[in-house]
Design a protein around this motif. Structure first.
Motif, PDB file in Angstrom:
ATOM      1  N   PHE A 103      19.417  38.628  -2.253  1.00 28.60           N
ATOM      2  CA  PHE A 103      20.415  38.042  -1.354  1.00 28.60           C
ATOM      3  C   PHE A 103      20.235  38.630   0.038  1.00 28.60           C
ATOM      4  O   PHE A 103      20.227  39.845   0.205  1.00 28.60           O
ATOM      5  CB  PHE A 103      21.829  38.337  -1.871  1.00 28.60           C
ATOM      6  CG  PHE A 103      22.903  37.626  -1.113  1.00 28.60           C
ATOM      7  CD1 PHE A 103      23.341  36.378  -1.521  1.00 28.60           C
ATOM      8  CD2 PHE A 103      23.469  38.195   0.015  1.00 28.60           C
ATOM      9  CE1 PHE A 103      24.328  35.716  -0.812  1.00 28.60           C
ATOM     10  CE2 PHE A 103      24.460  37.539   0.723  1.00 28.60           C
ATOM     11  CZ  PHE A 103      24.888  36.295   0.308  1.00 28.60           C
ATOM     12  N   LYS A 104      20.083  37.776   1.022  1.00 26.62           N
ATOM     13  CA  LYS A 104      19.965  38.236   2.407  1.00 26.62           C
ATOM     14  C   LYS A 104      21.349  38.233   3.036  1.00 26.62           C
ATOM     15  O   LYS A 104      22.120  37.292   2.868  1.00 26.62           O
ATOM     16  CB  LYS A 104      19.038  37.315   3.191  1.00 26.62           C
ATOM     17  CG  LYS A 104      17.610  37.415   2.721  1.00 26.62           C
ATOM     18  CD  LYS A 104      16.693  36.536   3.541  1.00 26.62           C
ATOM     19  CE  LYS A 104      15.290  36.685   2.981  1.00 26.62           C
ATOM     20  NZ  LYS A 104      14.356  35.758   3.520  1.00 26.62           N
ATOM     21  N   LYS A 105      21.661  39.327   3.744  1.00 21.66           N
ATOM     22  CA  LYS A 105      22.956  39.426   4.418  1.00 21.66           C
ATOM     23  C   LYS A 105      23.229  38.145   5.190  1.00 21.66           C
ATOM     24  O   LYS A 105      22.372  37.628   5.895  1.00 21.66           O
ATOM     25  CB  LYS A 105      22.941  40.609   5.378  1.00 21.66           C
ATOM     26  CG  LYS A 105      24.054  41.558   5.146  1.00 21.66           C
ATOM     27  CD  LYS A 105      23.989  42.734   6.076  1.00 21.66           C
ATOM     28  CE  LYS A 105      24.638  43.873   5.336  1.00 21.66           C
ATOM     29  NZ  LYS A 105      24.794  45.048   6.123  1.00 21.66           N
ATOM     30  N   THR A 106      24.468  37.647   5.048  1.00 20.78           N
ATOM     31  CA  THR A 106      24.841  36.366   5.610  1.00 20.78           C
ATOM     32  C   THR A 106      26.185  36.478   6.321  1.00 20.78           C
ATOM     33  O   THR A 106      27.096  37.106   5.801  1.00 20.78           O
ATOM     34  CB  THR A 106      24.952  35.314   4.475  1.00 20.78           C
ATOM     35  OG1 THR A 106      23.732  35.280   3.748  1.00 20.78           O
ATOM     36  CG2 THR A 106      25.259  33.946   5.005  1.00 20.78           C
ATOM     37  N   LYS A 107      26.297  35.849   7.451  1.00 15.78           N
ATOM     38  CA  LYS A 107      27.556  35.830   8.188  1.00 15.78           C
ATOM     39  C   LYS A 107      28.625  35.111   7.371  1.00 15.78           C
ATOM     40  O   LYS A 107      28.373  34.081   6.747  1.00 15.78           O
ATOM     41  CB  LYS A 107      27.362  35.123   9.531  1.00 15.78           C
ATOM     42  CG  LYS A 107      28.602  35.096  10.381  1.00 15.78           C
ATOM     43  CD  LYS A 107      28.367  34.380  11.686  1.00 15.78           C
ATOM     44  CE  LYS A 107      29.671  34.312  12.468  1.00 15.78           C
ATOM     45  NZ  LYS A 107      29.533  33.503  13.657  1.00 15.78           N
ATOM     46  N   PHE A 108      29.835  35.671   7.371  1.00 17.12           N
ATOM     47  CA  PHE A 108      30.973  35.072   6.677  1.00 17.12           C
ATOM     48  C   PHE A 108      31.442  33.860   7.479  1.00 17.12           C
ATOM     49  O   PHE A 108      32.052  33.994   8.538  1.00 17.12           O
ATOM     50  CB  PHE A 108      32.089  36.111   6.540  1.00 17.12           C
ATOM     51  CG  PHE A 108      33.331  35.596   5.869  1.00 17.12           C
ATOM     52  CD1 PHE A 108      33.367  35.434   4.502  1.00 17.12           C
ATOM     53  CD2 PHE A 108      34.457  35.281   6.603  1.00 17.12           C
ATOM     54  CE1 PHE A 108      34.516  34.966   3.868  1.00 17.12           C
ATOM     55  CE2 PHE A 108      35.612  34.821   5.995  1.00 17.12           C
ATOM     56  CZ  PHE A 108      35.635  34.658   4.620  1.00 17.12           C
ATOM     57  N   SER A 109      31.118  32.659   6.987  1.00 17.43           N
ATOM     58  CA  SER A 109      31.550  31.417   7.628  1.00 17.43           C
ATOM     59  C   SER A 109      31.657  30.337   6.548  1.00 17.43           C
ATOM     60  O   SER A 109      31.047  30.452   5.483  1.00 17.43           O
ATOM     61  CB  SER A 109      30.559  30.973   8.704  1.00 17.43           C
ATOM     62  OG  SER A 109      29.358  30.519   8.119  1.00 17.43           O
ATOM     63  N   LYS A 110      32.418  29.294   6.816  1.00 17.37           N
ATOM     64  CA  LYS A 110      32.604  28.200   5.852  1.00 17.37           C
ATOM     65  C   LYS A 110      31.264  27.600   5.463  1.00 17.37           C
ATOM     66  O   LYS A 110      30.991  27.403   4.278  1.00 17.37           O
ATOM     67  CB  LYS A 110      33.529  27.135   6.451  1.00 17.37           C
ATOM     68  CG  LYS A 110      33.600  25.850   5.642  1.00 17.37           C
ATOM     69  CD  LYS A 110      34.760  25.834   4.691  1.00 17.37           C
ATOM     70  CE  LYS A 110      35.012  24.486   4.063  1.00 17.37           C
ATOM     71  NZ  LYS A 110      34.221  24.175   2.906  1.00 17.37           N
ATOM     72  N   ASN A 111      30.414  27.300   6.436  1.00 17.25           N
ATOM     73  CA  ASN A 111      29.110  26.690   6.128  1.00 17.25           C
ATOM     74  C   ASN A 111      28.259  27.596   5.250  1.00 17.25           C
ATOM     75  O   ASN A 111      27.643  27.130   4.292  1.00 17.25           O
ATOM     76  CB  ASN A 111      28.354  26.343   7.416  1.00 17.25           C
ATOM     77  CG  ASN A 111      28.950  25.143   8.116  1.00 17.25           C
ATOM     78  OD1 ASN A 111      29.670  24.344   7.516  1.00 17.25           O
ATOM     79  ND2 ASN A 111      28.672  25.015   9.398  1.00 17.25           N
TER      80      ASN A 111
END
Length: 179
Positions: A103-111
């Motif tokens: 899992f690559k760090k991902t910004k917390f956003s709806k999309n």
């Protein structure tokens, strides 16, 4: 996959500060002590189109299941998440934990949450009819009794987000939860 069974009780604390509650735990007959460094806990909850999990909770159902993605640390960056399937049967809970690999760090956003759920559905059939509905973000302190058989956690600075309507809808609670 790891399955954990335990008794669980939650108490809402409205009339104490965190230091007062910590002193109460330390000075109780169980002599609680800090067990683990405090940290930020973040969860995204999934439910079906009938809001079954939410309704089970609101109805006070003692037999319920919830699906969530949990990570620790920065709430704005989803990193090293664990998928959890938590079942409650009265005061006995069980959790199945699924570590999400690569899992690559991902910004917390709806999309991004929608993309994460779409990817998870490929590997976890129990998520097929689910969508991301809400998230919680809070600080947690960890304690253990002097004979190491009772664990206590203290959750505070609790924030809720409604993912379906607007990720920016933020509800803050001053309530402290002792578990």
């Amino acid at each position: 996959m790891k399955n954990i069974f335990r008794y669980e009780r939650k108490f809402i604390i409205n009339n104490m500060t965190i230091p007062e509650l910590e002193n109460l735990l330390r000075n109780s007959t169980l002599k609680f002590k800090k067990d683990f460094p405090g940290r930020n806990v973040n969860s995204i909850y999934f439910d079906d189109h009938k809001s079954k999990s939410i309704l089970e909770n609101l109805d006070g159902n003692n037999f319920k299941t919830k699906f969530r993605l949990r990570w620790y640390g920065d709430k704005k960056q989803i990193g090293s998440p664990i998928l959890e399937l938590k079942k409650k049967q009265s005061y006995i809970n069980s959790k199945e934990l699924f570590k999400i690999r690569n899992f690559k760090k991902t910004k917390f956003s709806k999309n991004n949450i929608d993309l994460i759920l779409k990817a998870l559905k490929k590997n976890y059939n129990f998520l097929l009819n689910k969508s991301a509905i809400s998230s919680t973000h809070y600080n947690r302190l960890y304690f253990v009794s002097s004979i190491n058989d009772i664990r206590a956690t203290v959750d505070f600075n609790i924030n809720y987000f409604d993912i379906q309507n607007s990720i920016k809808l933020n509800k803050y609670s001053e309530t402290i939860i002792l578990e």
